[in-house]
Motif scaffolding. Structure first.
Motif, PDB file in Angstrom:
ATOM      1  N   ALA A  47      14.061  -1.403 -12.397  1.00  0.00           N
ATOM      2  CA  ALA A  47      14.052  -0.906 -11.017  1.00  0.00           C
ATOM      3  C   ALA A  47      12.781  -1.355 -10.293  1.00  0.00           C
ATOM      4  CB  ALA A  47      14.170   0.617 -11.008  1.00  0.00           C
ATOM      5  N   LEU A  48      11.653  -1.274 -10.992  1.00  0.00           N
ATOM      6  CA  LEU A  48      10.383  -1.703 -10.392  1.00  0.00           C
ATOM      7  C   LEU A  48      10.381  -3.202 -10.103  1.00  0.00           C
ATOM      8  CD1 LEU A  48       7.435   0.112 -12.165  1.00  0.00           C
ATOM      9  CD2 LEU A  48       7.843  -0.073  -9.712  1.00  0.00           C
ATOM     10  N   GLN A  49      10.876  -3.980 -11.063  1.00  0.00           N
ATOM     11  CA  GLN A  49      10.926  -5.430 -10.870  1.00  0.00           C
ATOM     12  C   GLN A  49      11.824  -5.799  -9.697  1.00  0.00           C
ATOM     13  OE1 GLN A  49      12.053  -6.684 -14.798  1.00  0.00           O
ATOM     14  NE2 GLN A  49       9.952  -7.204 -15.391  1.00  0.00           N
ATOM     15  N   LEU A  69       0.834  -1.208   0.000  1.00  0.00           N
ATOM     16  CA  LEU A  69       0.000   0.000   0.000  1.00  0.00           C
ATOM     17  C   LEU A  69       0.866   1.254   0.000  1.00  0.00           C
ATOM     18  CD1 LEU A  69      -2.709  -1.116   2.608  1.00  0.00           C
ATOM     19  CD2 LEU A  69      -2.648  -1.499   0.133  1.00  0.00           C
ATOM     20  N   GLY A  70       0.233   2.379  -0.354  1.00  0.00           N
ATOM     21  CA  GLY A  70       0.923   3.666  -0.398  1.00  0.00           C
ATOM     22  C   GLY A  70       1.202   4.215   1.003  1.00  0.00           C
ATOM     23  N   GLN A  71       1.928   5.336   1.027  1.00  0.00           N
ATOM     24  CA  GLN A  71       2.341   5.934   2.294  1.00  0.00           C
ATOM     25  C   GLN A  71       1.145   6.247   3.215  1.00  0.00           C
ATOM     26  OE1 GLN A  71       5.244   9.382   4.061  1.00  0.00           O
ATOM     27  NE2 GLN A  71       5.097   9.163   1.873  1.00  0.00           N
ATOM     28  N   PRO A 120       4.578   0.122  -5.406  1.00  0.00           N
ATOM     29  CA  PRO A 120       5.157   0.180  -6.762  1.00  0.00           C
ATOM     30  C   PRO A 120       4.986   1.557  -7.415  1.00  0.00           C
ATOM     31  CG  PRO A 120       4.051  -1.900  -6.452  1.00  0.00           C
ATOM     32  CD  PRO A 120       3.741  -1.076  -5.229  1.00  0.00           C
ATOM     33  N   GLN A 121       3.828   2.182  -7.225  1.00  0.00           N
ATOM     34  CA  GLN A 121       3.595   3.512  -7.800  1.00  0.00           C
ATOM     35  C   GLN A 121       4.581   4.531  -7.223  1.00  0.00           C
ATOM     36  OE1 GLN A 121       1.324   4.325 -10.345  1.00  0.00           O
ATOM     37  NE2 GLN A 121       2.562   6.198 -10.316  1.00  0.00           N
ATOM     38  N   ASP A 160       7.232   6.779  -9.218  1.00  0.00           N
ATOM     39  CA  ASP A 160       7.241   8.239  -9.134  1.00  0.00           C
ATOM     40  C   ASP A 160       8.600   8.776  -8.695  1.00  0.00           C
ATOM     41  OD1 ASP A 160       4.632   8.217  -9.909  1.00  0.00           O
ATOM     42  OD2 ASP A 160       3.807   8.485  -7.884  1.00  0.00           O
ATOM     43  N   SER A 161       9.347   7.968  -7.931  1.00  0.00           N
ATOM     44  CA  SER A 161      10.616   8.455  -7.404  1.00  0.00           C
ATOM     45  C   SER A 161      11.761   8.313  -8.407  1.00  0.00           C
ATOM     46  CB  SER A 161      10.983   7.684  -6.121  1.00  0.00           C
ATOM     47  OG  SER A 161      11.365   6.365  -6.465  1.00  0.00           O
ATOM     48  N   LEU A 162      11.487   7.625  -9.524  1.00  0.00           N
ATOM     49  CA  LEU A 162      12.555   7.425 -10.507  1.00  0.00           C
ATOM     50  C   LEU A 162      12.830   8.730 -11.245  1.00  0.00           C
ATOM     51  CD1 LEU A 162      11.453   3.988 -12.004  1.00  0.00           C
ATOM     52  CD2 LEU A 162      13.365   4.411 -10.434  1.00  0.00           C
ATOM     53  N   ASP A 163      14.079   8.891 -11.630  1.00  0.00           N
ATOM     54  CA  ASP A 163      14.526  10.036 -12.398  1.00  0.00           C
ATOM     55  C   ASP A 163      13.764  10.097 -13.725  1.00  0.00           C
ATOM     56  OD1 ASP A 163      16.030  11.904 -13.842  1.00  0.00           O
ATOM     57  OD2 ASP A 163      17.831  11.349 -12.698  1.00  0.00           O
TER      58      ASP A 163
END
Ligand code: ZN
Ligand code: ZN
Length: 271
Positions: free
Chosen positions: A207-209, A146-148, A188-189, A193-196
């Protein structure tokens, strides 16, 4: 000769005897020549295989499997599906984890359990997953990342919850079992979102995998030894005005059960 090789070569001889001279002759050889070369467990195993082949060979269109490395003694047809059969006299020796690495490739696994003189066919998934009380499907443990967390003032808590649930392969509902709170286990979202922004899509996917696989390795012993899938909680837009629905969407499925699990399950916005 290694005991397993020895067993395999005797098994080959006995089954070719069955094909050439029939069951009675092959059983005679087994008793007179080969029984003394087998330990009692392997002798019982081979007898059980012969009994299964004799009793169900036609009905299940059984073919003797050549290689014992994949825990299959026969292949055949069961309820319209091609299956691998492993014959046993005692279910206590059978463990899902020994089949798991071979599952997802090739036909399904069934266990033919010999009781007295009849056989019961058991799905390998029954070794690890309880039946759903509503529909009889298998309950597969899954963790949703789950999200933050936010408090009621809308302030970030720098923690995320994860929900352990059983997903039913039959009625495709989910049943909550436990909730974890961790620091740094992003959804995962959030990872995406945090990726460059400059990152190309191939390395973003990698990176997600990686994130999802690490989460799986962490939660499998932590949440349930038979954890089979990870999900995210996401909103799916289906209408032009933004209308849609919330769902748990699978982001990882163990290939042993991938074909059984739904890709998503509808759920409330608040979970
Ligand atoms: Zn076997
Ligand atoms: Zn069910």
């Amino acid at each position: 000769m290694h005991p397993a090789e020895k067993y395999n070569s005797i098994r080959r001889i006995i089954f070719s005897g069955v094909h050439k001279h029939g069951f009675d002759e092959a059983l005679k050889w087994l008793e007179s020549t080969y029984r003394s070369q087998l330990d009692p467990k392997h002798y019982r195993g081979l007898k059980a295989e012969l009994a299964f082949y004799r009793g169900y060979g036609k009905e299940l269109q059984l073919t003797v499997a050549g290689d014992m490395g994949e825990h299959a003694d026969f292949s055949g047809l069961y309820q319209g599906q091609i299956c691998r059969f492993d014959v046993t006299t005692n279910l206590a020796y059978k463990d899902f984890s020994t089949y798991e690495p071979f599952m997802g490739e090739g036909p399904r696994y069934k266990i033919a359990l010999l009781n007295q003189s009849s056989f019961e066919v058991i799905d390998v998934l029954d070794l690890a997953f309880k039946p759903c009380t509503d529909c009889g499907g298998h309950l597969i443990p899954c963790v949703a990342l789950l999200g933050q967390n936010y408090n009621r003032h809308g302030e970030a808590q720098w923690s995320n919850d994860q929900l352990l649930m059983d997903v039913c392969t039959g009625c495709q509902r989910y049943f909550e079992r436990n909730r974890f709170t961790t620091t740094g286990m992003l959804s995962p979202q959030e990872v995406f979102d945090s990726l460059d922004d400059n990152e190309d899509s191939a390395s973003a996917i990698t990176a997600l995998q990686d994130h999802v696989l690490n989460a799986y390795k962490y939660f499998r012993p932590e949440a349930d030894a038979n954890l089979m899938a990870l999900a995210e909680h996401s909103y799916n837009v289906t209408e032009r005005d933004g209308g849609g629905y919330w769902a748990f969407r699978m982001v990882f499925k163990n290939k042993a059960v991938a074909a059984e699990l739904p890709d998503e399950i509808e759920c409330p916005h608040e979970v």
